[in-house]
Write an enzyme that holds these catalytic residues in place. Structure first.
Site, PDB file in Angstrom:
ATOM      1  N   SER A 108      27.029  -2.565  52.963  1.00  0.00           N
ATOM      2  CA  SER A 108      27.188  -1.125  52.589  1.00  0.00           C
ATOM      3  C   SER A 108      26.163  -0.578  52.085  1.00  0.00           C
ATOM      4  O   SER A 108      24.974  -0.535  52.343  1.00  0.00           O
ATOM      5  CB  SER A 108      28.364  -0.871  51.732  1.00  0.00           C
TER       6      SER A 108
ATOM      7  N   ASP B 131      36.508   0.733  60.239  1.00  0.00           N
ATOM      8  CA  ASP B 131      35.962   0.856  59.047  1.00  0.00           C
ATOM      9  C   ASP B 131      36.102   2.495  58.396  1.00  0.00           C
ATOM     10  O   ASP B 131      35.949   3.297  59.274  1.00  0.00           O
ATOM     11  CB  ASP B 131      34.369   0.585  58.900  1.00  0.00           C
TER      12      ASP B 131
ATOM     13  N   HIS C 182      35.987  -2.346  56.333  1.00  0.00           N
ATOM     14  CA  HIS C 182      34.913  -2.269  55.169  1.00  0.00           C
ATOM     15  C   HIS C 182      34.955  -3.536  54.068  1.00  0.00           C
ATOM     16  O   HIS C 182      34.068  -3.487  53.423  1.00  0.00           O
ATOM     17  CB  HIS C 182      34.666  -0.974  54.661  1.00  0.00           C
TER      18      HIS C 182
END
Length: 282
Positions: A146, A222, A255
């Protein structure tokens, strides 16, 4: 340095150290996994892992399951914190600015510029510390998730020859074009959007002098895919620049660290192959 954690793990040691960072002007923690091969005295290659928003050095070492593969391949893994810390370090409301959200850049705008120099910390200070105090060679790779995926990709592209491989999970590939990046960059760097481009992977690919292959895993479930991550922008930029990219859209994954743990073995093998197979980095 002070060792504050020391745990046996897959025949090696998962440690956490605290030290005074001159670059950041505060006390910092970093985690280092020393595989069983470290006991032999030889210098081993190093994978630097950069974590995402709200994380510390703990998230990756407790959730990803990477130590098993690091022990298999003889890799040291270093996982730093994600921002400067301390009572005198500037902070903000919300999870996406301030502590836990350093974005792996050098802030130029006050009050952030005093401490928020995570780019220099990751590229220069931390490797120098590792290579002086641990059986760590100058064979380096870098990866992250991320915000940390953004950090890994942009740092590798900005430093040709310094890393032998790079990969990312769910990276913020175009921070200048998404809300997370716009908030962070406007605060840390000010209003000049041209200055933002030096930390944007999509922008950096266009002029990269080294065609270091990019390995990116992205879950198609995600929750941040469309609003914050936009991997299609990286794919288009790499196609335009003829930059090698392996973008793997993984069906059903979100995620979280469940996603990372599912594919971290692939990434460790990718880095081990590169770290064992090329001439020494600078």
């Amino acid at each position: 340095m002070q060792r504050i954690e020391h745990r046996a793990c897959f025949g090696g040691w998962q440690d956490v150290y605290r030290h005074r960072s001159e670059v950041l002007g505060c006390e910092m923690n970093f985690a280092v996994y020393l595989p069983p091969q470290a006991a032999g005295g030889a210098k081993l290659p190093v994978l630097y892992w950069l974590s995402g928003l709200t994380c510390t050095e703990q998230n990756f070492i407790t959730k990803a399951g990477a130590q098993r593969y690091a022990a298999e391949h003889g890799l040291i893994i270093v996982a730093p914190d994600t921002s400067p810390r301390g009572d005198d370090v500037a902070d903000a409301d919300g999870y996406d600015l301030g502590k836990g959200a350093g974005f792996y850049l050098n802030a130029t705008r006050q009050p952030w510029a005093k401490h928020y120099r995570m780019y220099d910390y990751i590229v220069d200070e931390l490797p120098a510390l590792l290579e002086a105090n641990f059986p760590a060679s100058t064979a380096r790779s870098i990866s992250g998730h991320s915000m940390g995926g953004h950090g890994a990709l942009s740092i590798a592209l900005k430093n040709p020859g310094r890393y032998r491989s790079v990969s990312a999970f769910s990276p913020i590939v175009a921070p200048t074009q998404v809300p997370w990046g716009e908030k962070a960059f406007s605060n840390y760097l000010g209003g000049d959007r041209e200055a933002w481009k030096q930390y944007d992977t999509v922008e950096l690919v266009a002029s990269a002098s080294e065609k270091l292959p990019l390995l990116v895993d992205q879950g198609d479930a995600d929750e941040f895919l469309d609003g914050q991550l936009k991997p299609q922008l990286l794919q288009a930029a790499c196609e335009a620049a003829a930059h090698p990219l392996t973008l793997r859209m993984q069906p059903g994954y979100d995620h979280s660290y469940y996603f990372i743990a599912s594919f971290i073995g692939d990434h460790l093998r990718h880095h081990a192959q590169a770290l064992r197979g090329k001439a020494a980095a600078r």
